[in-house]
Design an enzyme around this catalytic site. Structure first.
Site, mmCIF file in Angstrom:
data_model
loop_
_atom_site.group_PDB
_atom_site.id
_atom_site.type_symbol
_atom_site.label_atom_id
_atom_site.label_comp_id
_atom_site.label_asym_id
_atom_site.label_seq_id
_atom_site.Cartn_x
_atom_site.Cartn_y
_atom_site.Cartn_z
ATOM 1 N N LYS A 64 -6.006 -6.320 -3.601
ATOM 2 C CA LYS A 64 -3.900 -6.427 -3.603
ATOM 3 C C LYS A 64 -3.747 -7.684 -2.744
ATOM 4 O O LYS A 64 -2.729 -8.041 -3.707
ATOM 5 C CB LYS A 64 -3.100 -5.529 -3.862
ATOM 6 C CG LYS A 64 -3.903 -3.844 -4.653
ATOM 7 C CD LYS A 64 -3.450 -2.576 -4.249
ATOM 8 C CE LYS A 64 -3.150 -1.522 -5.222
ATOM 9 N NZ LYS A 64 -5.656 -1.161 -5.086
ATOM 10 N N ASP A 74 -4.852 -3.438 8.396
ATOM 11 C CA ASP A 74 -5.255 -1.854 8.320
ATOM 12 C C ASP A 74 -5.853 -1.725 9.042
ATOM 13 O O ASP A 74 -6.031 -2.719 10.951
ATOM 14 C CB ASP A 74 -6.596 -2.539 7.213
ATOM 15 C CG ASP A 74 -7.124 -0.897 6.566
ATOM 16 O OD1 ASP A 74 -6.714 -1.078 5.557
ATOM 17 O OD2 ASP A 74 -7.677 -0.389 7.350
ATOM 18 N N ASP A 93 0.295 0.779 -0.853
ATOM 19 C CA ASP A 93 -1.415 1.699 -1.375
ATOM 20 C C ASP A 93 -1.629 2.594 -0.123
ATOM 21 O O ASP A 93 -2.368 2.543 0.831
ATOM 22 C CB ASP A 93 -1.949 0.802 -1.482
ATOM 23 C CG ASP A 93 -3.578 0.569 -2.621
ATOM 24 O OD1 ASP A 93 -3.067 1.972 -2.748
ATOM 25 O OD2 ASP A 93 -4.384 -0.173 -2.935
ATOM 26 N N CYS A 123 -1.730 -0.517 3.888
ATOM 27 C CA CYS A 123 -2.576 -1.107 4.014
ATOM 28 C C CYS A 123 -4.020 -1.587 3.133
ATOM 29 O O CYS A 123 -3.646 -1.367 1.876
ATOM 30 C CB CYS A 123 -3.180 0.977 3.670
ATOM 31 S SG CYS A 123 -1.989 2.221 4.224
ATOM 32 N N GLY A 138 -8.999 -5.796 0.414
ATOM 33 C CA GLY A 138 -8.260 -7.155 0.285
ATOM 34 C C GLY A 138 -7.559 -7.490 -1.488
ATOM 35 O O GLY A 138 -7.141 -8.482 -1.666
ATOM 36 N N ALA A 149 -6.797 -3.271 3.941
ATOM 37 C CA ALA A 149 -8.928 -4.066 3.181
ATOM 38 C C ALA A 149 -8.360 -2.708 2.405
ATOM 39 O O ALA A 149 -8.337 -1.909 1.817
ATOM 40 C CB ALA A 149 -9.205 -3.412 4.140
ATOM 41 N N CYS A 184 -4.091 6.203 -5.514
ATOM 42 C CA CYS A 184 -4.946 6.785 -6.379
ATOM 43 C C CYS A 184 -5.961 7.938 -6.962
ATOM 44 O O CYS A 184 -6.803 8.411 -6.713
ATOM 45 C CB CYS A 184 -6.813 5.559 -6.640
ATOM 46 S SG CYS A 184 -7.040 5.272 -4.507
#
Length: 461
Positions: free
Chosen positions: A287, A305, A350, A281, A285, A283, A403
């Protein structure tokens, strides 16, 4: 006492008037339009502000000098929304009509300036009242003027009257506050306070182009103060946020903007040059780029993505940094195509999540998310984990990142995954990245530190 919703202040007869020339009115009207898109139409603040961004200045009629105030008004109102609404409820005798929600946003803007910003009161009131003409609602001048001036006169009494309103006091919606209190009974007050702060600005120096110390020297020469991050070897924290266009060498790929907590993800994945890696996942970008920076741009890196516009941002970001990846538009819950026919040494997941760890950067999250969204997000995360796990080689690893601050998306998610996959085990995270949980580690947002992140390493037997 003036009645701000009396007939004389709110006449039925409406007429068109040219936009006012009141200084500062245009930026306040623009902020009201942005906030209306977020709060009434459900657009993200990022999308609503995009026409006013650094790269889109030609699309806005606002002069560049007004853009920082526009952002301050939009972020500030969304950060303080329950308090501003509690105050306006005290001030208005009747709610504004559905078609006048832009005026409600303008009233919030006026109250935010008087309640939280050190602007001269008369200028803030005059500019806000004048903005009603820019919204083609000059009839509202009397309403806004009477309401804001009453707040100035009765500020102490009005603020005291809402002290017992928990949402107005914590600035969080009740459903999310309850979830955080349950999940973090010893920490919820700290993380609420941090989430209501303005976020610091962190940089990640591109180690393939310049060393951290050398870039810090470039900042110093440009008159920009920055401090190194103790646990991020490529990280710097600016003493004051600024537009990226003012950062030395940004367009040449010397540096990226990335939260300090997020900078741990690429290092935790531990990918080595020559390995095949999937960023599932990917975008926008950040990471993805960091993975290649750490591996000398020598990874066989696939970046996925499902959002084509966000993939364009990823491609632009990689080009700016002079890094490489195979970019594909795909839904990672449904592996098919070339990327799904590979086996990977490492996968970075992510996962899409509630974003409750990054509220200080995206205060619209508090008002766009709903309680029922959490179960749907957890379901998507579980499907991503299950779909991607077969693509990992034996002894390969997946790093699961969110997050989020909610256990449904983090520890409970990993516990359920391990129960479904007997060939998976959790590996210890060998650094202090926050609170050690039953599974993984939870980094909570802090006032001067990073955003909130959850990390879990999964190894295939």
């Amino acid at each position: 006492m003036a009645n701000p919703t009396s007939t004389s202040a709110h006449p039925r007869r409406r007429h068109q008037a040219p936009p006012t020339a009141e200084p500062g009115a245009a930026v306040r009207a623009a902020a009201a339009r942005v906030l209306t898109q977020v709060l009434e139409q459900g657009r993200s603040l990022t999308a609503a502000l995009a026409p006013h961004g650094e790269d889109a200045s030609a699309k806005t009629q606002l002069p560049a000098r007004d853009l920082p105030l526009l952002r301050e008004l939009c972020f500030g109102v969304l950060r303080s929304l329950p308090r501003l609404d509690a105050l306006s409820d005290c001030l208005l005798q009747r709610p504004l009509k559905a078609r006048d929600q832009d005026l409600r946003c303008l009233l919030r803007i006026g109250l935010y300036q008087l309640d939280a910003l050190a602007l001269p009161e008369h200028a803030a009131v005059a500019a806000t009242v004048g903005a009603s003409a820019n919204l083609d609602k000059p009839w509202a001048r009397g309403l806004l003027n009477a309401t804001l001036r009453r707040f100035v006169r009765e500020r102490a009494e009005l603020c005291a009257s809402i002290e017992q309103d928990e949402a107005a006091r914590t600035l969080f919606p009740p459903w999310l506050l309850a979830r955080l209190q349950t999940a973090w009974p010893e920490h919820w007050q700290q993380l609420i306070a941090a989430s209501n702060e303005r976020a610091p600005m962190f940089l990640r120096v591109n180690r393939l182009r310049i060393a951290q110390d050398a870039y810090r020297e470039q900042l110093h020469t440009a008159g920009i103060d920055a401090s190194p991050l103790a646990d991020c070897p490529d990280g710097l924290q600016l003493h004051a946020p600024m537009p990226v266009s003012q950062l030395p060498g940004y367009r040449d790929g010397l540096v990226s903007v990335q939260d300090a907590g997020a900078q741990h993800a690429a290092a935790l994945l531990g990918a080595e040059p020559g390995q095949r890696v999937l960023d599932a996942c990917a975008a926008p970008g950040n990471k993805t780029a960091h993975l290649q920076e750490l591996a000398g741009n020598q990874l066989k890196l696939w970046a996925l993505d499902h959002d084509s516009s966000r993939l364009q941002s990823l491609a632009t970001n990689l080009a700016r940094l002079k890094l490489h990846a195979e970019i594909h538009q795909a839904d990672a819950t449904q592996p098919r195509g070339d990327w799904a026919e590979q086996d990977y040494d490492r996968i970075l997941l992510d996962a899409p999540c509630s974003g409750t760890g990054v509220i200080r950067r995206h205060p619209d999250i508090k008002w766009l998310r709903r309680d029922q969204d959490i179960a749907a997000l957890a379901d998507t995360q579980a499907r991503l984990l299950d779909a991607l796990w077969p693509l990992i080689r034996p002894r390969g690893e997946m790093l699961y990142v969110t997050c989020s601050l909610l256990p449904e998306e983090n520890t409970q998610q990993i516990a359920a995954f391990l129960a479904r996959h007997p060939d998976a085990r959790e590996a210890r995270i060998p650094v202090d990245l926050g609170l050690e949980c039953q599974y993984g580690r939870q980094r909570l947002p802090s006032a001067h530190g990073s955003d909130g992140f959850f990390f879990a390493r999964l190894v295939k037997e």
